[in-house]
Design an enzyme around this catalytic site. Structure first.
Site, PDB file in Angstrom:
ATOM      1  N   HIS A 217      -9.848   1.786   0.545  1.00  0.00           N
ATOM      2  CA  HIS A 217      -8.191   1.801   0.441  1.00  0.00           C
ATOM      3  C   HIS A 217      -7.788   1.091  -1.047  1.00  0.00           C
ATOM      4  CE1 HIS A 217      -4.261   1.060   1.322  1.00  0.00           C
ATOM      5  NE2 HIS A 217      -4.568   0.377   2.319  1.00  0.00           N
TER       6      HIS A 217
ATOM      7  N   CYS B 222       0.736  -1.026  -0.122  1.00  0.00           N
ATOM      8  CA  CYS B 222      -0.125  -0.052  -0.155  1.00  0.00           C
ATOM      9  C   CYS B 222       0.626   1.148  -0.098  1.00  0.00           C
ATOM     10  CB  CYS B 222      -0.798  -0.055   1.151  1.00  0.00           C
ATOM     11  SG  CYS B 222      -2.003  -1.389   0.967  1.00  0.00           S
TER      12      CYS B 222
ATOM     13  N   HIS C  16      -2.307   7.484   6.952  1.00  0.00           N
ATOM     14  CA  HIS C  16      -2.631   6.258   6.211  1.00  0.00           C
ATOM     15  C   HIS C  16      -4.144   5.806   6.447  1.00  0.00           C
ATOM     16  CE1 HIS C  16      -1.766   2.615   4.325  1.00  0.00           C
ATOM     17  NE2 HIS C  16      -1.938   1.951   5.188  1.00  0.00           N
TER      18      HIS C  16
ATOM     19  N   LYS D  55      -9.629   7.940   3.184  1.00  0.00           N
ATOM     20  CA  LYS D  55      -9.813   6.502   3.115  1.00  0.00           C
ATOM     21  C   LYS D  55     -11.442   6.300   3.600  1.00  0.00           C
ATOM     22  CE  LYS D  55      -5.424   4.107   2.887  1.00  0.00           C
ATOM     23  NZ  LYS D  55      -4.563   5.149   3.523  1.00  0.00           N
TER      24      LYS D  55
ATOM     25  N   GLU E 199      -0.527   5.097  14.382  1.00  0.00           N
ATOM     26  CA  GLU E 199      -0.080   6.209  13.440  1.00  0.00           C
ATOM     27  C   GLU E 199      -0.135   7.288  14.261  1.00  0.00           C
ATOM     28  OE1 GLU E 199      -0.680   7.948   9.071  1.00  0.00           O
ATOM     29  OE2 GLU E 199      -2.117   6.240   9.871  1.00  0.00           O
TER      30      GLU E 199
ATOM     31  N   PHE F  14       1.801  -3.845   3.753  1.00  0.00           N
ATOM     32  CA  PHE F  14       2.082  -5.283   4.472  1.00  0.00           C
ATOM     33  C   PHE F  14       3.584  -5.351   4.129  1.00  0.00           C
ATOM     34  CE2 PHE F  14      -2.465  -7.048   4.050  1.00  0.00           C
ATOM     35  CZ  PHE F  14      -2.764  -6.225   5.231  1.00  0.00           C
TER      36      PHE F  14
END
Length: 415
Positions: A342, A165, A305, A337, A316, A403
């Protein structure tokens, strides 16, 4: 050596919130959700039955049938977004040295629909090896960059970044660094993804990464909300034109803003979970700020994010507080998002556009779908809940994490 200045001169987008930059931005500012029941396939038996799809997409509106058959949807999205950005920038004309125009694209997965279709066909054909000759060229994630370069004859550096991502933020960062080092004058960059298919939804379902709030898709993406239960899959393509400042000025280009930092780090912690204290996120923001010695207190807006996953949102916010200290409470923070879903490898590109247009218009898009405070998240932080907020934004930062522990941040500044 003296580093070159890098600016943004073009934008393009095909997204769950609209098939142009203007439509995307209008819906972001208005707090519109792009989530709805899946139409790409029959999702009846899947745990998650909704996603943020590009609406009413028909490849024949953009490509002739023969061409469309050679392109996975992620590459189609890439070509559509890149065309808009090229037109917006004005670089597609005879005066441009095409040897000085490169393409760096981001895609975390690439042609997963093509791969899935070919394997299903193989099984249906009693496992006899009859594969489409375009199987591999449609599937490989680098092909989007190749198609863009071939369409326009751009002969500069050409490659794809794959960091889950964080992919398109890495692409933007690489383009930024190559331009400021004087290697190339212009880059088409950004990202695209088209993973709303049986394999994409089923695979993420098996990881328990997706929201299963099937009774209310529009409110399912809930960054920072106590009831968040996973992210909502999105898709689309978003493109930025990055250009050396003097080159852009010499040709009279429209300039949106300047790029002043790009950071890249790793968590080195876990396959899918973030570092619990946000160590990688902290380090990547510090790295991006250090490029031009940007002070934390100069930043006005962070597009986080913020995927709506239980662990990620907490980590975060901890990282932001550590990097920005007391100034963290003066920032506007939002997760777009909550509206777009996403976009995986394209997330960094669409969220960079949100930062760029926040600078241009002095408006911070909201985080929608907040219903209940999470006691593990500092509620004194301004998450821009519910509605867009007017604010002069001189410097904006975008975070993306993937990831594998991949982290990337990019910083934009008014010019």
């Amino acid at each position: 050596m003296e580093l070159k200045r890098v600016v943004v001169t073009g934008l393009g987008a095909i997204t769950p919130l609209g098939n142009s930059i203007d439509e995307l931005w209008k819906n972001l500012v208005e707090g519109v959700s792009g989530a709805a029941p899946i139409t790409r396939f029959d999702a009846t038996d899947f745990k998650t039955k909704f996603a943020c799809e590009v609406k009413d997409y028909n490849s024949n509106d953009y490509f002739d049938r023969k061409e469309a058959r050679k392109l996975d949807m992620f590459a189609q999205f890439a070509l559509i977004a890149a065309e808009q950005a090229v037109q917006d920038s004005g670089i597609d004309h005879e005066d441009i040295d095409t040897d000085q125009v490169g393409v760096i694209w981001g895609a975390g997965i690439g042609g997963i629909q093509t791969f899935s279709d070919e394997i299903k066909g193989f099984a249906k054909n009693d496992f006899k090896p009859r594969f489409n000759p375009f199987f591999i060229p449609k599937m490989i994630s680098d092909i989007a960059a190749g198609h863009i370069s071939m369409k326009y004859g751009f002969r500069g550096p050409n490659f794809n970044t794959v960091s889950a991502c964080a992919s398109s933020t890495n692409a933007i960062g690489d383009a930024f660094n190559l331009i400021r080092l004087g290697k190339t004058k212009v880059f088409v960059t950004g990202g695209s993804e088209a993973a709303i298919c049986e394999a994409g939804i089923g695979g993420f379902n098996s990881m328990q990464a997706l929201s299963t709030r099937n009774d209310d898709p529009e409110s399912a993406s809930r960054p920072f909300d106590k009831g968040r239960d996973g992210f909502v899959m999105g898709e689309g393509g978003v493109s930025l034109i990055l250009e050396e400042y003097e080159h852009a000025k010499a040709r009279g280009a429209k300039i949106y803003c300047e790029v002043i930092g790009a950071g890249m780090t790793a968590d080195a912690h876990h396959l899918t979970a973030p570092h619990p204290e946000g160590l990688g996120a902290k380090n990547v923001m510090i790295s991006a700020l250090s490029d031009y010695d940007t002070k934390p207190e100069e930043v006005d807006y962070i597009n986080v994010h913020g995927t709506s996953t239980p662990r990620g949102d907490i980590a975060e916010t901890l990282a932001i507080k550590e990097v920005f200290g007391e100034h963290a409470y003066n920032l506007n923070i939002s997760s777009t998002k909550s509206m777009t879903g996403h976009l995986l490898g394209a997330a960094g590109a669409i969220e960079s556009v949100a930062c760029i247009l926040a600078i241009r218009d002095g408006v911070v898009p909201p985080t929608i779908n907040h219903f209940e405070d999470d006691p593990e998240i500092d509620q004194k932080l301004n998450m821009t809940y519910h509605k867009a907020q007017k604010r002069k934004v001189k410097v904006a930062l975008s975070n993306t994490f993937g990831f594998g522990g991949h982290n990337a941040s990019v910083i934009f500044k008014a010019i």
